[in-house]
Design a protein around this motif. Structure first.
Motif, PDB file in Angstrom:
ATOM      1  N   LEU A  95      -9.967  -8.158  -5.195  1.00 23.85           N
ATOM      2  CA  LEU A  95      -9.391  -7.058  -5.978  1.00 23.85           C
ATOM      3  C   LEU A  95     -10.330  -5.850  -6.018  1.00 23.85           C
ATOM      4  CD1 LEU A  95      -7.761  -9.023  -8.922  1.00 23.85           C
ATOM      5  CD2 LEU A  95      -6.615  -7.939  -6.970  1.00 23.85           C
ATOM      6  N   VAL A  96     -11.623  -6.094  -6.170  1.00 26.90           N
ATOM      7  CA  VAL A  96     -12.589  -4.992  -6.151  1.00 26.90           C
ATOM      8  C   VAL A  96     -12.576  -4.316  -4.778  1.00 26.90           C
ATOM      9  CG1 VAL A  96     -15.044  -4.392  -6.268  1.00 26.90           C
ATOM     10  CG2 VAL A  96     -14.061  -5.966  -7.943  1.00 26.90           C
ATOM     11  N   GLY A  97     -12.541  -5.104  -3.712  1.00 32.15           N
ATOM     12  CA  GLY A  97     -12.494  -4.538  -2.365  1.00 32.15           C
ATOM     13  C   GLY A  97     -11.226  -3.743  -2.113  1.00 32.15           C
ATOM     14  N   ALA A  98     -10.097  -4.244  -2.605  1.00 28.05           N
ATOM     15  CA  ALA A  98      -8.832  -3.527  -2.430  1.00 28.05           C
ATOM     16  C   ALA A  98      -8.853  -2.212  -3.202  1.00 28.05           C
ATOM     17  CB  ALA A  98      -7.666  -4.399  -2.894  1.00 28.05           C
ATOM     18  N   TRP A  99      -9.389  -2.225  -4.427  1.00 25.01           N
ATOM     19  CA  TRP A  99      -9.514  -0.997  -5.217  1.00 25.01           C
ATOM     20  C   TRP A  99     -10.424  -0.002  -4.515  1.00 25.01           C
ATOM     21  CZ3 TRP A  99     -14.088   0.849  -7.393  1.00 25.01           C
ATOM     22  CH2 TRP A  99     -13.948   1.941  -8.238  1.00 25.01           C
ATOM     23  N   TYR A 100     -11.516  -0.512  -3.965  1.00 23.41           N
ATOM     24  CA  TYR A 100     -12.494   0.317  -3.261  1.00 23.41           C
ATOM     25  C   TYR A 100     -11.851   1.009  -2.061  1.00 23.41           C
ATOM     26  CZ  TYR A 100     -17.012   1.323  -1.032  1.00 23.41           C
ATOM     27  OH  TYR A 100     -18.100   1.936  -0.473  1.00 23.41           O
ATOM     28  N   VAL A 101     -11.150   0.256  -1.237  1.00 22.91           N
ATOM     29  CA  VAL A 101     -10.492   0.836  -0.055  1.00 22.91           C
ATOM     30  C   VAL A 101      -9.412   1.824  -0.475  1.00 22.91           C
ATOM     31  CG1 VAL A 101      -9.025   0.289   1.935  1.00 22.91           C
ATOM     32  CG2 VAL A 101     -11.039  -1.111   1.450  1.00 22.91           C
ATOM     33  N   TYR A 102      -8.660   1.488  -1.504  1.00 18.27           N
ATOM     34  CA  TYR A 102      -7.622   2.397  -2.006  1.00 18.27           C
ATOM     35  C   TYR A 102      -8.229   3.727  -2.445  1.00 18.27           C
ATOM     36  CZ  TYR A 102      -4.464   4.549  -5.352  1.00 18.27           C
ATOM     37  OH  TYR A 102      -3.708   5.463  -6.046  1.00 18.27           O
ATOM     38  N   ARG A 103      -9.324   3.671  -3.213  1.00 17.65           N
ATOM     39  CA  ARG A 103      -9.959   4.905  -3.686  1.00 17.65           C
ATOM     40  C   ARG A 103     -10.433   5.773  -2.527  1.00 17.65           C
ATOM     41  NH1 ARG A 103     -11.231   7.029  -8.850  1.00 17.65           N
ATOM     42  NH2 ARG A 103     -13.329   7.415  -8.094  1.00 17.65           N
ATOM     43  N   TYR A 104     -11.018   5.157  -1.526  1.00 17.35           N
ATOM     44  CA  TYR A 104     -11.519   5.948  -0.397  1.00 17.35           C
ATOM     45  C   TYR A 104     -10.385   6.486   0.457  1.00 17.35           C
ATOM     46  CZ  TYR A 104     -16.324   5.280  -1.518  1.00 17.35           C
ATOM     47  OH  TYR A 104     -17.531   5.322  -2.162  1.00 17.35           O
ATOM     48  N   LEU A 105      -9.353   5.716   0.674  1.00 21.45           N
ATOM     49  CA  LEU A 105      -8.209   6.237   1.436  1.00 21.45           C
ATOM     50  C   LEU A 105      -7.537   7.387   0.694  1.00 21.45           C
ATOM     51  CD1 LEU A 105      -6.581   2.994   2.873  1.00 21.45           C
ATOM     52  CD2 LEU A 105      -7.845   4.766   4.120  1.00 21.45           C
ATOM     53  N   ARG A 106      -7.408   7.239  -0.612  1.00 25.08           N
ATOM     54  CA  ARG A 106      -6.794   8.307  -1.408  1.00 25.08           C
ATOM     55  C   ARG A 106      -7.654   9.575  -1.378  1.00 25.08           C
ATOM     56  NH1 ARG A 106      -5.622   8.172  -7.838  1.00 25.08           N
ATOM     57  NH2 ARG A 106      -4.435  10.101  -7.915  1.00 25.08           N
ATOM     58  N   GLY A 107      -8.960   9.431  -1.520  1.00 25.95           N
ATOM     59  CA  GLY A 107      -9.859  10.573  -1.453  1.00 25.95           C
ATOM     60  C   GLY A 107      -9.884  11.203  -0.075  1.00 25.95           C
ATOM     61  N   TRP A 108      -9.840  10.364   0.953  1.00 23.66           N
ATOM     62  CA  TRP A 108      -9.846  10.854   2.337  1.00 23.66           C
ATOM     63  C   TRP A 108      -8.597  11.686   2.617  1.00 23.66           C
ATOM     64  CZ3 TRP A 108     -10.972   6.970   6.876  1.00 23.66           C
ATOM     65  CH2 TRP A 108     -11.365   7.670   8.011  1.00 23.66           C
ATOM     66  N   LEU A 109      -7.460  11.202   2.167  1.00 24.85           N
ATOM     67  CA  LEU A 109      -6.221  11.969   2.358  1.00 24.85           C
ATOM     68  C   LEU A 109      -6.271  13.294   1.604  1.00 24.85           C
ATOM     69  CD1 LEU A 109      -3.577   9.117   2.146  1.00 24.85           C
ATOM     70  CD2 LEU A 109      -4.257  10.414   4.176  1.00 24.85           C
TER      71      LEU A 109
END
Length: 119
Positions: A95-109
């Motif tokens: 769950l921490v890893g999924a949140w982490y990837v989500y945050r970076y993908l959202r910021g990247w977009l």
């Protein structure tokens, strides 16, 4: 009329933009490399943020740094779950890893669209 003392912001080069994309990429794949790439990327974030004059770029560096430290905190907080049973620990870290990837993908977009990162 008197002249103003506004600091002129330097135009960003394509290399600056590429650096940001590489940093977002390193952070995004970091959970799959046991977080090693994220450590490298956060060091570069700190170095680049210190001499950044563009507010958009500075905010994105801060966003990446903040996400990194929150992830480290949550990984440490959920580590004792491995002592009880292995399965809850893996679920928590997933769950921490999924949140982490989500945050970076959202910021990247958002960076790609020249928008301020989410909080």
């Amino acid at each position: 009329m008197s002249e103003t003392d506004y600091a002129t912001l330097e135009d960003k080069t394509p290399a600056d933009r590429t650096t940001m994309h590489v940093l977002y990429g390193l952070h995004t794949v970091a959970p799959f490399t046991m977080w090693f790439l994220s450590v490298i990327a956060v060091i570069v974030n700190y170095v680049k943020r210190s001499d950044e004059s563009d507010p958009l770029y500075a905010r994105h560096h801060s966003y990446m740094i903040r996400t990194f430290w929150w992830a480290i905190l949550w990984l440490l907080v959920t580590s004792p779950l491995f002592l009880l049973f292995v399965f809850p620990g893996f679920i928590a870290w997933f769950l921490v890893g999924a949140w982490y990837v989500y945050r970076y993908l959202r910021g990247w977009l958002r960076f790609n669209d020249n928008q301020i990162p989410p909080t």
